[in-house]
Design a protein around this motif. Structure first.
Motif, mmCIF file in Angstrom:
data_model
loop_
_atom_site.group_PDB
_atom_site.id
_atom_site.type_symbol
_atom_site.label_atom_id
_atom_site.label_comp_id
_atom_site.label_asym_id
_atom_site.label_seq_id
_atom_site.Cartn_x
_atom_site.Cartn_y
_atom_site.Cartn_z
ATOM 1 N N LEU A 30 0.753 -1.210 -0.235
ATOM 2 C CA LEU A 30 -0.046 0.228 -0.237
ATOM 3 C C LEU A 30 0.886 1.285 -0.036
ATOM 4 O O LEU A 30 0.518 2.212 -0.710
ATOM 5 C CB LEU A 30 -0.992 -0.213 1.270
ATOM 6 C CG LEU A 30 -2.137 -0.973 1.157
ATOM 7 C CD1 LEU A 30 -2.729 -1.150 2.468
ATOM 8 C CD2 LEU A 30 -3.072 -0.643 -0.041
ATOM 9 N N LEU A 31 1.776 1.527 0.819
ATOM 10 C CA LEU A 31 2.876 2.513 0.855
ATOM 11 C C LEU A 31 3.531 2.417 -0.626
ATOM 12 O O LEU A 31 3.752 3.710 -0.990
ATOM 13 C CB LEU A 31 3.916 2.298 1.989
ATOM 14 C CG LEU A 31 3.427 2.241 3.356
ATOM 15 C CD1 LEU A 31 4.580 2.011 4.306
ATOM 16 C CD2 LEU A 31 2.868 3.675 3.741
ATOM 17 N N ALA A 32 4.047 1.530 -1.143
ATOM 18 C CA ALA A 32 4.696 1.400 -2.532
ATOM 19 C C ALA A 32 3.526 1.875 -3.590
ATOM 20 O O ALA A 32 4.048 2.673 -4.319
ATOM 21 C CB ALA A 32 5.133 0.089 -2.897
ATOM 22 N N GLY A 33 2.480 1.558 -3.391
ATOM 23 C CA GLY A 33 1.252 2.253 -4.472
ATOM 24 C C GLY A 33 0.903 3.627 -4.204
ATOM 25 O O GLY A 33 1.063 4.383 -5.110
ATOM 26 N N GLY A 34 1.178 4.203 -2.858
ATOM 27 C CA GLY A 34 1.028 5.591 -2.755
ATOM 28 C C GLY A 34 2.164 6.307 -3.413
ATOM 29 O O GLY A 34 2.029 7.416 -4.036
ATOM 30 N N VAL A 35 3.446 5.576 -3.342
ATOM 31 C CA VAL A 35 4.609 6.435 -3.824
ATOM 32 C C VAL A 35 4.335 6.311 -5.445
ATOM 33 O O VAL A 35 4.687 7.425 -5.979
ATOM 34 C CB VAL A 35 5.780 5.623 -3.693
ATOM 35 C CG1 VAL A 35 7.110 6.148 -4.192
ATOM 36 C CG2 VAL A 35 6.047 6.126 -1.904
ATOM 37 N N ALA A 36 4.212 5.272 -5.844
ATOM 38 C CA ALA A 36 3.920 5.194 -7.224
ATOM 39 C C ALA A 36 2.780 6.080 -7.861
ATOM 40 O O ALA A 36 2.872 6.719 -8.967
ATOM 41 C CB ALA A 36 3.310 3.604 -7.671
ATOM 42 N N TYR A 37 1.715 6.194 -7.116
ATOM 43 C CA TYR A 37 0.674 7.117 -7.588
ATOM 44 C C TYR A 37 1.212 8.641 -7.545
ATOM 45 O O TYR A 37 0.877 9.297 -8.449
ATOM 46 C CB TYR A 37 -0.601 6.930 -6.520
ATOM 47 C CG TYR A 37 -1.723 7.805 -6.827
ATOM 48 C CD1 TYR A 37 -2.466 7.194 -7.912
ATOM 49 C CD2 TYR A 37 -1.935 9.110 -6.402
ATOM 50 C CE1 TYR A 37 -3.763 8.167 -8.281
ATOM 51 C CE2 TYR A 37 -2.984 9.899 -6.930
ATOM 52 C CZ TYR A 37 -3.987 9.224 -7.758
ATOM 53 O OH TYR A 37 -4.961 10.104 -7.907
ATOM 54 N N VAL A 38 1.793 9.083 -6.324
ATOM 55 C CA VAL A 38 2.222 10.414 -6.163
ATOM 56 C C VAL A 38 3.256 10.642 -7.278
ATOM 57 O O VAL A 38 3.218 11.778 -7.817
ATOM 58 C CB VAL A 38 2.830 10.653 -4.941
ATOM 59 C CG1 VAL A 38 3.317 12.044 -4.795
ATOM 60 C CG2 VAL A 38 1.723 10.589 -4.050
ATOM 61 N N THR A 39 4.137 9.799 -7.531
ATOM 62 C CA THR A 39 5.437 10.222 -8.428
ATOM 63 C C THR A 39 5.194 9.602 -9.916
ATOM 64 O O THR A 39 5.890 10.226 -10.770
ATOM 65 C CB THR A 39 6.737 9.472 -7.857
ATOM 66 O OG1 THR A 39 6.524 7.988 -7.807
ATOM 67 C CG2 THR A 39 6.999 9.828 -6.342
#
Length: 260
Positions: A30-39
């Motif tokens: 979930l954290l990685a998904g958030g980073v992928a979404y933002v960046t």
């Protein structure tokens, strides 16, 4: 760590370790998904705009930490952008969960051989090894591409190259581990012996880079800054996944060990 905590870690079952690895992996995903979404999502939108404008005539696939953007006809994608965004978090969560289970099994199997049972200190080392094998080495040898880069008919070929790159990464990590074990069994500790594991692993990656065939991807007409920003976003996503996985799994194991 107290003697009671050490005993609790020793008594940890494989099922308990796997459940904690799965939970840690879902959190990390979930954290990685958030980073992928933002960046990465804005970069994907830019790349799709370039493709739709006709600057790059090929259909394509793209991946940021497991997110696939596959287009069907010229006018409409197989999956809408909203669906792709939702699928991003699902993909990273499933990937994190799978890696979490794998990390837990490997950690449990390796550390059971230690004198005092499983060691939580090895968890982050294993996470770094997993990141190296499945993310860092493939990123160097077969860098990820955004939409508008790469023809559809070469997807299978590029996927095969990526699998080979992962195998090279695994070989490099295993070689490093085996040479470390050998070096520890040798008398003395010269600088050359200390550097030998890293040199052996680096040699495998370099040789793989030299012999791995070119992907044949055409980058003409695609902005170089957008390409590299996309790749950096992909690298940040993978780093977040493995770092969060290692930290979360270690926290859950130590929390269990300190209970009572």
């Amino acid at each position: 760590m107290s003697l009671t905590a050490v005993k609790n870690v020793v008594d940890l079952t494989l099922r308990s370790a796997v459940l904690r690895g799965l939970l840690a992996g879902l959190i990390a995903g979930l954290l990685a998904g958030g980073v992928a979404y933002v960046t990465g999502e804005s970069l994907v939108d830019q790349a799709i705009s370039i493709e739709e404008a006709g600057a790059a005539p090929h259909s394509h696939d793209s991946t940021v930490a497991g997110e696939d953007h596959k287009h069907g006809t010229e006018d409409s994608p197989l999956i809408s952008r909203d669906g792709q965004r939702a699928g991003l978090f699902l993909a990273t969560s499933l990937t994190g969960g799978a890696f979490g289970v794998l990390l837990a099994v490997v950690w449990f199997a390796l550390t059971r051989k230690l004198v005092n049972g499983p060691k939580t200190q090895t968890i982050l080392s294993l996470a770094v090894a997993g990141w190296t094998a499945t993310a860092a080495v493939p990123w160097l040898l077969v860098p990820p591409n955004p939409p508008a880069v790469g023809a559809t008919e070469t997807i299978d070929y590029r996927t095969h190259l990526w699998v080979i790159a992962v195998l090279l990464g695994l070989t490099a990590v295993i070689t490093w581990f085996m040479v470390c074990r050998w070096e520890e069994s040798r008398p003395g500790s010269s600088i050359l012996l200390k550097a030998l594991p890293g040199l052996a692993a680096a040699a495998i990656v370099i040789v793989g880079w030299r012999i791995l065939p070119e992907s044949g991807t055409d980058y003409s007409g695609f902005p170089a800054d957008l390409l590299w920003n996309f790749r950096l976003a992909s690298a940040a996503t993978q780093l977040t996944l493995w770092l969060a996985l290692g930290i979360a799994f270690q926290f859950l194991i130590e929390r269990r060990a300190m209970r009572n």
